[in-house]
Design an enzyme around this catalytic site. Structure first.
Site, PDB file in Angstrom:
ATOM      1  N   HIS A   1       0.770  -1.234  -0.002  1.00 19.09           N
ATOM      2  CA  HIS A   1      -0.106  -0.002  -0.073  1.00 19.09           C
ATOM      3  C   HIS A   1       0.800   1.210  -0.052  1.00 19.09           C
ATOM      4  CE1 HIS A   1      -2.636   2.870   2.736  1.00 19.09           C
ATOM      5  NE2 HIS A   1      -3.298   2.728   1.372  1.00 19.09           N
ATOM      6  N   ARG A   2       0.745   1.928  -1.070  1.00 16.69           N
ATOM      7  CA  ARG A   2       1.619   3.176  -1.276  1.00 16.69           C
ATOM      8  C   ARG A   2       3.021   2.762  -1.461  1.00 16.69           C
ATOM      9  NH1 ARG A   2      -1.365   7.227   3.348  1.00 16.69           N
ATOM     10  NH2 ARG A   2      -3.434   6.455   2.893  1.00 16.69           N
TER      11      ARG A   2
ATOM     12  N   GLU B   1       0.762  -0.520  -4.675  1.00  7.88           N
ATOM     13  CA  GLU B   1      -0.239   0.404  -4.933  1.00  7.88           C
ATOM     14  C   GLU B   1       0.245   2.066  -4.971  1.00  7.88           C
ATOM     15  OE1 GLU B   1      -4.016   2.945  -3.479  1.00  7.88           O
ATOM     16  OE2 GLU B   1      -1.867   2.511  -2.270  1.00  7.88           O
TER      17      GLU B   1
ATOM     18  N   ASP C   1      -0.868   6.261  -5.755  1.00  5.11           N
ATOM     19  CA  ASP C   1      -2.101   7.355  -5.884  1.00  5.11           C
ATOM     20  C   ASP C   1      -1.731   8.178  -6.842  1.00  5.11           C
ATOM     21  OD1 ASP C   1      -3.803   6.348  -3.506  1.00  5.11           O
ATOM     22  OD2 ASP C   1      -1.851   6.808  -2.372  1.00  5.11           O
TER      23      ASP C   1
ATOM     24  N   HIS D   1      -0.618  10.911  -2.034  1.00  5.05           N
ATOM     25  CA  HIS D   1      -1.969  10.777  -1.238  1.00  5.05           C
ATOM     26  C   HIS D   1      -2.757  11.475  -1.059  1.00  5.05           C
ATOM     27  CE1 HIS D   1      -4.784   9.461   1.847  1.00  5.05           C
ATOM     28  NE2 HIS D   1      -4.814   8.226   0.909  1.00  5.05           N
TER      29      HIS D   1
ATOM     30  N   GLU E   1      -4.420   3.929  -8.191  1.00  6.87           N
ATOM     31  CA  GLU E   1      -5.522   4.647  -7.769  1.00  6.87           C
ATOM     32  C   GLU E   1      -5.759   5.953  -8.283  1.00  6.87           C
ATOM     33  OE1 GLU E   1      -6.160   4.799  -3.374  1.00  6.87           O
ATOM     34  OE2 GLU E   1      -7.864   6.158  -3.746  1.00  6.87           O
TER      35      GLU E   1
ATOM     36  N   LYS F   1      -6.726   9.366  -7.390  1.00 12.72           N
ATOM     37  CA  LYS F   1      -6.938   9.697  -6.201  1.00 12.72           C
ATOM     38  C   LYS F   1      -7.652  11.203  -6.557  1.00 12.72           C
ATOM     39  CE  LYS F   1      -6.248   8.555  -2.503  1.00 12.72           C
ATOM     40  NZ  LYS F   1      -7.314   7.874  -1.750  1.00 12.72           N
TER      41      LYS F   1
ATOM     42  N   ASP G   1       0.373  -2.133   4.511  1.00 11.13           N
ATOM     43  CA  ASP G   1       1.601  -1.304   4.546  1.00 11.13           C
ATOM     44  C   ASP G   1       2.702  -2.125   4.890  1.00 11.13           C
ATOM     45  OD1 ASP G   1      -0.189   0.903   4.525  1.00 11.13           O
ATOM     46  OD2 ASP G   1       0.185   1.456   6.561  1.00 11.13           O
TER      47      ASP G   1
END
Ligand code: G3P
Ligand code: CA
Length: 283
Positions: free
Chosen positions: A43-44, A70, A72, A85, A144, A146, A270
């Site tokens: 995640h990120r 992932e 954003d 993000h 994503e 965002k 994460d």
């Protein structure tokens, strides 16, 4: 990792420390088959270990053998796609201001690493194209969009960058575009019909109806909810209309285990080490 996890879990069970998930997760050990198919999404990037949405975090995700990173995607004042993000740079850089009010050159001056640790001082805000060029073929990318309502035309720019790199073809199984803004995903699906797309769902979607699920399934391949609304029943209903589920965001070993035992399709985390690093997953 599996051995470590088994030891942690069995010790916890033996000592009565392991609190059973509220969601009626599977009892007993996780099967080999479950281990083999679980998708691990950093995640990120591996944002528990490196500053989120930086090249360092993405490389860490790759190093940790995540199946996807992932990212954003937003847009600068001068129309460049950047990875960030928040809709401002305030929290994760040494600058201030809205992403949409800063040029790429202005954002490239910022330090996107020191807020996390001095060890990452000098990390830059990456562009979307830099991430594609560095990581294509090395890992999957869960893109994503965002806050796309702030950036008219962002779907077209993302599609253009992918098409220029020939990354819009069906053999690109490990490229997914998702958003909380579902109309944006419908638009993106029209532009990139061969790529999988996903809808993100916040806590307000616990009561999603069968009709809404069918509507999502018309253009989305993934139904990715916040962990708090995941139930065995919801997983079954999502699977029944042909979508997969990657819940977000696991930040503890117990959360990862709970999702694992609920038999979701992937875990957005994460900490990629919390999801099994099984040897057969990339075969
Ligand atoms: O991939 C899902 C997750 O990233 C959505 O939440 O706020 O971390 O972008 P957020
Ligand atoms: Ca995200």
């Amino acid at each position: 990792m599996k051995k470590f996890f088994s030891i942690v879990l069995m010790s916890s069970l033996a000592m009565g420390m392991y609190t059973a998930p509220a969601l009626a997760a599977q009892e007993g050990p996780i099967s080999k088959q479950q281990q083999l198919k679980m998708i691990n999404v950093a995640h990120r990037g591996a944002s528990g270990h490196a500053p989120e949405n930086t090249m360092a975090a993405f490389q860490k995700g790759v190093d940790m053998k995540a199946d996807y990173i992932e990212i954003d995607v937003q847009m600068s004042k001068d129309g460049e796609l950047v990875i960030m993000h928040d809709t401002t740079v305030d929290r994760t850089t040494n600058g201030t201001g809205a992403v949409k009010d800063l040029t790429l050159e202005e954002m490239k001056q910022l330090d996107a690493g020191s807020w996390f640790s001095e060890k990452f001082a000098g990390e830059k805000i990456p562009t979307f194209e830099e991430v594609l060029d560095e990581f294509r073929g090395k890992t999957g990318i869960l893109i994503e969009l965002k806050s796309p309502e702030r950036y008219p035309g962002i779907e077209e720019k993302v599609a253009k960058a992918l098409i220029e790199r020939n990354m819009h073809k069906p053999n690109n199984k490990k490229m997914v575009i998702q958003s909380f803004h579902h109309e944006s995903i419908e638009t993106s699906k029209e532009l990139l019909p061969l790529l999988p797309h996903g809808v993100l769902l916040g806590g307000g979607w616990a009561g999603v109806t069968d009709e809404q699920l069918a509507d999502f399934a018309a253009y989305a391949d993934y139904f990715n909810p916040t962990i708090s609304i995941v139930t065995p029943e919801l997983i079954d209903r999502v699977h029944a209309v042909g979508m997969k589920m990657y819940p977000y965001t696991s930040r503890s070993q117990e959360q990862a285990y709970e999702l694992f035992s609920l038999n979701v399709d992937g875990i957005i985390t994460d900490y990629p080490e919390h999801v099994y690093d099984h040897p057969g997953k990339n075969q």
